[in-house]
Scaffold this active site. Structure first.
Site, PDB file in Angstrom:
ATOM      1  N   LYS A 159      25.200  60.639  12.660  1.00  0.00           N
ATOM      2  CA  LYS A 159      24.806  62.019  12.380  1.00  0.00           C
ATOM      3  C   LYS A 159      24.888  62.372  10.898  1.00  0.00           C
ATOM      4  CE  LYS A 159      25.047  63.543  16.789  1.00  0.00           C
ATOM      5  NZ  LYS A 159      24.095  64.432  17.467  1.00  0.00           N
ATOM      6  N   GLN A 163      25.075  55.793  16.780  1.00  0.00           N
ATOM      7  CA  GLN A 163      26.005  56.689  17.474  1.00  0.00           C
ATOM      8  C   GLN A 163      26.609  56.039  18.717  1.00  0.00           C
ATOM      9  OE1 GLN A 163      24.060  60.321  18.744  1.00  0.00           O
ATOM     10  NE2 GLN A 163      25.853  61.082  19.852  1.00  0.00           N
ATOM     11  N   ARG A 213      20.603  57.308  17.413  1.00  0.00           N
ATOM     12  CA  ARG A 213      21.262  57.131  18.713  1.00  0.00           C
ATOM     13  C   ARG A 213      21.906  55.764  18.873  1.00  0.00           C
ATOM     14  NH1 ARG A 213      22.085  62.241  19.988  1.00  0.00           N
ATOM     15  NH2 ARG A 213      20.132  63.411  20.139  1.00  0.00           N
ATOM     16  N   ASP A 236      19.672  68.501  13.614  1.00  0.00           N
ATOM     17  CA  ASP A 236      20.790  67.584  13.412  1.00  0.00           C
ATOM     18  C   ASP A 236      20.306  66.163  13.727  1.00  0.00           C
ATOM     19  OD1 ASP A 236      23.446  67.056  12.757  1.00  0.00           O
ATOM     20  OD2 ASP A 236      24.060  67.067  14.845  1.00  0.00           O
ATOM     21  N   GLU A 285      16.475  62.867  25.377  1.00  0.00           N
ATOM     22  CA  GLU A 285      16.239  63.482  26.689  1.00  0.00           C
ATOM     23  C   GLU A 285      14.756  63.493  27.048  1.00  0.00           C
ATOM     24  OE1 GLU A 285      18.641  67.282  27.384  1.00  0.00           O
ATOM     25  OE2 GLU A 285      18.906  66.872  25.253  1.00  0.00           O
ATOM     26  N   THR A 298      21.390  66.536   7.892  1.00  0.00           N
ATOM     27  CA  THR A 298      21.240  67.651   8.826  1.00  0.00           C
ATOM     28  C   THR A 298      20.412  68.697   8.092  1.00  0.00           C
ATOM     29  OG1 THR A 298      23.424  67.217   9.787  1.00  0.00           O
ATOM     30  CG2 THR A 298      22.457  69.394  10.198  1.00  0.00           C
ATOM     31  N   ARG A 316      26.584  57.473  29.705  1.00  0.00           N
ATOM     32  CA  ARG A 316      27.725  57.112  30.554  1.00  0.00           C
ATOM     33  C   ARG A 316      27.314  57.185  32.026  1.00  0.00           C
ATOM     34  NH1 ARG A 316      29.264  60.473  26.540  1.00  0.00           N
ATOM     35  NH2 ARG A 316      28.921  62.316  27.824  1.00  0.00           N
ATOM     36  N   GLU A 363      17.803  66.741  16.817  1.00  0.00           N
ATOM     37  CA  GLU A 363      18.467  67.683  17.714  1.00  0.00           C
ATOM     38  C   GLU A 363      18.076  69.082  17.257  1.00  0.00           C
ATOM     39  OE1 GLU A 363      22.698  66.788  18.068  1.00  0.00           O
ATOM     40  OE2 GLU A 363      22.228  65.340  19.646  1.00  0.00           O
ATOM     41  N   HIS A 367      21.576  69.548  28.242  1.00  0.00           N
ATOM     42  CA  HIS A 367      21.751  68.481  27.244  1.00  0.00           C
ATOM     43  C   HIS A 367      23.001  67.656  27.530  1.00  0.00           C
ATOM     44  CE1 HIS A 367      21.806  66.331  23.433  1.00  0.00           C
ATOM     45  NE2 HIS A 367      23.026  66.799  23.194  1.00  0.00           N
ATOM     46  N   GLU A 426      18.502  72.795  17.074  1.00  0.00           N
ATOM     47  CA  GLU A 426      19.654  73.662  17.281  1.00  0.00           C
ATOM     48  C   GLU A 426      19.484  74.986  16.534  1.00  0.00           C
ATOM     49  OE1 GLU A 426      23.445  71.802  16.807  1.00  0.00           O
ATOM     50  OE2 GLU A 426      22.669  69.781  17.189  1.00  0.00           O
ATOM     51  N   THR A 485      22.374  70.721  20.814  1.00  0.00           N
ATOM     52  CA  THR A 485      20.962  70.569  21.148  1.00  0.00           C
ATOM     53  C   THR A 485      20.531  71.588  22.198  1.00  0.00           C
ATOM     54  OG1 THR A 485      21.204  68.235  20.710  1.00  0.00           O
ATOM     55  CG2 THR A 485      19.230  68.911  21.909  1.00  0.00           C
ATOM     56  N   ASP A 534      29.558  71.306  14.883  1.00  0.00           N
ATOM     57  CA  ASP A 534      28.428  71.217  15.798  1.00  0.00           C
ATOM     58  C   ASP A 534      28.967  71.310  17.224  1.00  0.00           C
ATOM     59  OD1 ASP A 534      25.790  70.964  16.460  1.00  0.00           O
ATOM     60  OD2 ASP A 534      25.767  68.780  16.366  1.00  0.00           O
ATOM     61  N   TYR A 572      30.816  55.856  18.637  1.00  0.00           N
ATOM     62  CA  TYR A 572      31.348  57.191  18.921  1.00  0.00           C
ATOM     63  C   TYR A 572      32.600  57.231  19.805  1.00  0.00           C
ATOM     64  CZ  TYR A 572      29.831  58.016  23.745  1.00  0.00           C
ATOM     65  OH  TYR A 572      29.700  57.987  25.102  1.00  0.00           O
TER      66      TYR A 572
END
Lengths: 409, 409
Positions: free
Chosen positions: B253, B240, B237, B233, B356, B257, B144, B199, B135, B201, B343, B128, B244
């Protein structure tokens, strides 16, 4: 236990081990064999005698899976599940220890030196964990000196990620130095990796699949996991360092991952079980009970010099906990899944990677020929071995996972 | 081009599309078919007429791969390579547009409503990517906030990671809300995800494998990639966010999928090719020339309300660059490899994920029934569709990738 096959003293493959692999001889077809002493016993040939029929009889279908060993991977056998794995192992022990079977089985025995070994498992998904506190802390200190060495999640769950299944190769496969982008003075430069490293690991091979949504409690570990292999998760540290934030390692790992040719069945490791190191804080419920640690003794040889003896028994999260974590979100297991421990590391010099052993290249190691190393040089060979206590006071071995570095192309 | 099959106006599957999938009817065997209008043409049956023999003749071996469509995945056909893919497509176009073939092929046509679709590809490795600047920047701002939104590597290389191939499911498969550890007030708590997301994609399906060490230059993209699918996907969150660092997304994830049932061949997307957005700084040599962007129009429906139209043509790194990057370290490709774009997102509200769209849950969206949402609620259904310019002024579609959320177990 005595076998009618001569097993040299110190052989990694006494009759208490009997690991499975894929071999071919001359131009012959790859097929399933077990290793014993300096020989391999072709299970394709042994099954042809009918002597394994009872062990290979499917309890539900009644059919005998006699052809399962005439295959280029262990996957067909792995799919048969724990009862048949145990039945076949018991029967093999009987056949190899009762001299009355020698006549029937001698034709299926071949000197190991005369066969070529192949990748034992067609790997479905490959997951790499990160379960050694010393390694995770050291990598943190070297890669992220401005932060606490151990991240907040590390003692809460077995941190892991998916690696590339398609580039898993069998021990003995040469490894070409990979190219990619690395930082030089803060700017990315494309070229061959200058910080090529190893990761000495132990991997677990899944046989019995699950359905989507099925969790595997830690106590069900042995229903799903067939056995263990040695893993060298070759790593290009400079490529990894530039690429890995925020989605994790990618090209720095995906060029090659080597596994040993012989899969040691869980039963052979029963005598190696040892209490788990203390886990504090108490893990979440789905990670309890912890299951067993295994007292494997690893050794890393760099061009023949033993540079490290990483302590596998120190693994913080057990293999059973890794599997429980991997499936707690409902992810399926497939036959052939492989998951590895992460770099097996204790305090220096018993590090499972050269990043730690040389502290990021700061402290070179001296090999027996007087040369010094930080990271891998073209032509270098790394060989990882492991032994474990076997049944009846024996010592069993994993064979080896070895690879030589070829120049970048 | 006119076909002798009735194709309703607005069908995603005019004769300029002809995507491939796996279908079964009643209790019959899954096999390869193509979609056209409201029908599917069984290629297993069509090949049985001999009408595809010339197209399926192996130029090297001389044999006719007539059985390649009588299979539960496209992998056998994918392995045949670009010349045969092109030959089969040309022949299918001929057969579907020349009314003289109607008599022979009508028995191989089945209403699409009468078949069940299956996962079209047995996925080997799943990668991925993360190739939309909007994104990557938005996720950086939300996850972050103390750092620059775009990391230093992002405009230097297509950032990506390996996902779980074994939990890729076909459109229509229900998705069970996953469990895992998430932070509550700074402490990890085990339970079901409360921030379940999508997500949107686009994925690319690899047919032609490579050998270990072989790089795929961007100009060789079409030799290896057969076609494209839609991908959702699904992402937890909260799971994750805790897991992560530093190795990337894992359980957040790997629970599911979803991919669309129909693989649109690259040839069908020829009219959708469009110039690549500017790439600054100039990419490394192995990422040049960039190759094509594709003017796909995606739409995301949340319980029937279209909440977003993510702009695929804005993708920063092309699919050809993604493939070149993936292999620059020598990693092999296998038939059935799938790699996805990351994404697809433009400025809000045209976001490809709800993280988002709702800015981390801060700004709920209102659906047509008046209800509001931040993340997914049990019972919700998300359907992603896409269209693209096809040959002859037509519009082609990808069908859909849809899934409904079931409660955690």
């Amino acid at each position: 236990m005595q076998t009618w096959i001569e097993v040299p003293d110190g052989s990694p493959f006494p009759v208490t081990n009997v690991p499975y692999g894929i071999v071919s001889r001359g131009g012959g077809r790859p097929h399933v064999a077990v290793a014993i002493g300096d020989h391999v016993l072709s299970l394709a040939a042994a099954a042809g005698t009918g002597l394994l029929d009872d062990a290979l009889r499917d309890p539900e279908l009644g059919v005998v899976h006699r052809d399962v060993f005439d295959a280029p991977s262990l996957n067909g056998f792995l799919a048969l599940g724990r009862p048949l794995w145990t039945a076949v192992r018991s029967r093999l022990t009987e056949l190899l220890t009762d001299p009355s079977y020698e006549g029937a089985l001698r034709p299926a025995l071949v000197p190991r030196a005369e066969v070529r070994t192949h990748l034992p498992v067609e790997v479905a998904d490959y997951v790499d964990f990160y379960c050694f506190e010393e390694h995770a802390s050291n990598v943190g200190r070297i890669f992220r000196p401005e932060q606490a060495p151990l991240l907040p999640n590390w003692k809460r769950l077995p941190v892991g990620y998916h690696g590339r299944a398609g580039t898993i190769v069998v021990s003995g496969t040469d490894v070409v130095r990979p190219c990619g982008q690395r930082l030089v003075g803060g700017d990315p430069v494309y070229g061959s990796s200058l910080r090529l490293d190893i990761e000495a690991e132990v991997g677990f091979v899944v046989g019995t699949p699950t359905r989507l949504g099925q969790r595997v409690p830690t106590v069900d570990f042995a229903d799903h996991v067939f056995g263990a292999v040695l893993v060298n998760d070759w790593s290009a540290r400079d490529i990894q360092a530039f690429e890995y934030v925020p989605l994790g390692p990618f090209l720095g790992k995906s060029f090659a991952t080597s596994v040993s040719a012989w899969v040691v069945p869980l039963e052979a490791l029963a005598a190696a079980r040892t209490p788990v190191p203390a886990q504090d804080p108490v893990p979440a419920g789905y990670l309890r009970p912890a299951g067993d640690a295994y007292a494997l003794s690893l050794a890393v040889q760099w061009n023949g010099t033993t540079v490290s003896r990483p302590p596998f028994a120190d693994m913080y999260w057990t293999a059973a906990q890794q599997l429980a974590h991997l499936t707690v979100n409902g992810a399926t297991l497939r036959t052939g899944d492989l998951y590895a421990s992460g770099t097996v590391s204790g305090p220096r010099p018993n590090s499972g990677c050269f990043l730690e052993l040389t502290w990021g290249g700061r402290d070179p190691v001296t090999l027996d020929d007087g040369s010094t190393r930080t990271f891998l040089v073209d032509g270098d060979t790394v060989t990882i071995t492991a032994t474990a206590p076997g049944a009846d006071g024996t010592t069993i071995g994993f064979g080896e996972v070895t690879g030589r570095i070829l120049p970048a192309t």
